[in-house]
Structures are given as structure tokens and as C-alpha cells.
Design a protein around this motif. Structure first.
Motif, short mmCIF file in Angstrom:
data_model
loop_
_atom_site.label_atom_id
_atom_site.label_comp_id
_atom_site.label_asym_id
_atom_site.label_seq_id
_atom_site.Cartn_x
_atom_site.Cartn_y
_atom_site.Cartn_z
N ASP A 58 0.63 -12.57 16.70
CA ASP A 58 1.74 -12.94 17.54
C ASP A 58 3.03 -11.91 17.63
O ASP A 58 3.41 -11.62 18.82
CB ASP A 58 2.20 -14.18 17.00
N SER A 61 1.71 -9.05 20.00
CA SER A 61 1.76 -9.44 21.26
C SER A 61 3.20 -10.12 21.83
O SER A 61 3.40 -10.13 22.89
CB SER A 61 0.71 -10.30 21.51
N ARG A 62 4.24 -9.97 20.98
CA ARG A 62 5.30 -10.45 21.19
C ARG A 62 5.36 -11.77 21.97
O ARG A 62 6.22 -12.32 22.81
CB ARG A 62 6.17 -9.55 22.07
N TRP A 63 4.28 -12.75 21.18
CA TRP A 63 4.13 -13.88 21.71
C TRP A 63 5.42 -15.01 21.50
O TRP A 63 5.74 -15.84 22.34
CB TRP A 63 3.04 -14.55 20.90
N TYR A 66 7.74 -15.12 24.30
CA TYR A 66 7.36 -16.07 25.36
C TYR A 66 7.30 -17.36 24.92
O TYR A 66 7.67 -18.23 25.90
CB TYR A 66 6.03 -15.27 25.78
N THR A 69 10.07 -19.90 25.89
CA THR A 69 10.32 -20.62 27.37
C THR A 69 9.37 -21.65 27.42
O THR A 69 9.59 -22.11 28.59
CB THR A 69 9.79 -19.28 28.15
N TYR A 225 14.67 -13.21 19.32
CA TYR A 225 13.74 -12.52 19.95
C TYR A 225 13.96 -11.67 21.24
O TYR A 225 14.97 -12.46 22.01
CB TYR A 225 12.50 -13.42 20.39
#
Length: 225
Positions: A58, A61-63, A66, A69, A225
Motif C-alpha cells: 500500500d 502504490s500510495r494506496w 486514494y 476518497t 497523505y
């Protein structure tokens, strides 16, 4: 929640399928041929580790940026890591039974197997009770060092403190422990004692997981983030 679980499961299946098959064959051969029974119990911990690896995925992938949102709460985003750990740990128990069943006679007794699996599950859940919040706090890479330090303090701190106490303080504790051991041995059957130990280990590890989840949610909520 189901979607989050599916996402993490897809990451594990896609990234570790070959690794898992190799470990299963390797552990199976060593367990059967070399009678290394402890590897059957180690399988519980190894499979459980796949859950914590999703935190590192995570991050890469910079989950989480996201995920903010999506119509899910921080508690749900964090809880999926704990549910995944519990699911993988539970799924590893039948695998351990299969490995033990393949061992040539004499096999471990059912009570030895129950204690071994309970201890493996407790160690796995207790370990990840440290890994998950520390991963959210310091990052997955740095968390490994912090986990090692934390476990050393928790595991060996009380032992070192007890060794430093004067004999006048430790003697009553030792006498009470001996009396308790004699009482339990005299009043409890072996099967009842094993059941009690297994239940206590699992209950302790689950309590640690709940406390860890609450801490992780607080850490996760405060992150940017």
C-alpha cells in the motif's frame, strides 16, 4: 469491507503465489523427511506474515491517498489488515495438520499438536499486534526494527527485572508459583489443563489484536497523505 479484503487478497495471490507453493513444498519435505515438526507450526507464522506485507505494498502504490476518497472509515481501512491476519492464520491451521499427518510414526500426540498450534497462533497474532500499528506509525520498513526492540523489551524486560530483584522479594513469588503449579496439577486433568492453556493463549492474543486495532486507528487517522 469485502472489497478491501478482496483487494488485499488479490495483492497476496498475485505477489506471493509462487513463494507460497515453494514454502509449502519445502516445509513439507523437511517436516516429513527430517521430522522437523516445528516447521508445521512455523507455517502458521509464515502464512500470517503475508497479511502485513500488504501494508508495504500500500505504501509503495500510495494506496492510502486514494483510499481516503472512498466511502469507508479509517477504522474499516485498518480493520481489514487485522481480519486478513486472522483469516490467514486460521487458514494455515489445516495446512499444519496436513504436514503433521504426513510425519511417519510416532507422531506428536493430539495434546502436543493442540498446544503447538495454539502457541503458534498466539505468537503470530501477538507479533502482528506490534507490527501493524508500528507500520502505520513509522512505515513498514522501519517498523521491523521497532518491532524487534519492542518484543525484546516485552519478552525479556520482566525477566531481567525479576533477576535484579532481591531474594526477599522474589521468594514469595516463587513459592506462590510452586503452590499454584501443585494445585493445578492435583485438581486438573491433562486434557482440561491443555484446553485451559489453549483457550487462554487464544484469548490473550485476540485481546492484543483488539487493543492494537484501536491504537492503529488513532495513528492512521492522524496521518496525512
Amino acid at each position: 469491507m469485502k472489497g478491501l479484503l478482496y483487494k488485499d487478497w488479490a495483492l497476496i495471490a498475485g505477489g506471493y503465489k509462487t513463494n507460497f507453493l515453494f514454502l509449502l513444498v519445502f516445509y513439507g519435505l523437511l517436516t516429513v523427511v527430517a521430522r522437523m515438526t516445528f516447521l508445521a507450526y512455523a507455517m502458521v507464522f509464515v502464512v500470517g506474515m503475508y497479511a502485513s506485507s500488504t501494508i508495504s505494498m500500500d505504501e509503495n502504490s500510495r494506496w492510502d491517498a486514494y483510499a481516503h476518497t472512498l466511502p469507508v472509515t479509517p477504522g474499516q481501512l485498518v480493520a481489514v489488515k487485522y481480519w486478513l491476519t486472522l483469516i490467514l492464520t486460521a487458514a494455515s491451521i489445516p495446512l499444519s495438520f496436513v504436514l503433521i499427518a504426513l510425519i511417519p510414526d510416532p507422531k506428536p500426540t493430539p495434546m502436543e499438536i493442540a498446544l503447538g498450534l495454539a502457541a503458534a497462533c498466539a505468537v503470530t497474532l501477538f507479533y502482528f499486534s506490534f507490527v501493524i500499528p508500528l507500520s502505520y506509525k513509522f512505515g513498514a520498513a522501519k517498523a521491523r526494527s521497532w518491532v524487534s526492540i519492542s518484543l525484546l523489551v516485552v519478552a525479556f524486560g520482566p525477566v531481567a527485572l525479576f533477576a535484579l530483584l532481591p531474594e526477599s522479594t522474589t521468594a514469595p513469588i516463587k513459592n506462590a508459583a510452586s503452590s499454584l503449579d501443585a494445585t493445578v496439577t492435583a485438581t486438573w486433568s491433562e486434557a482440561s489443563l491443555v484446553a485451559a492453556v489453549v483457550g487462554a493463549l487464544l484469548l490473550f492474543s485476540l485481546v492484543c489484536m483488539v487493543i492494537s486495532w484501536a491504537i492503529s486507528v488513532r495513528i492512521y487517522t492522524r496521518r496525512t497523505y
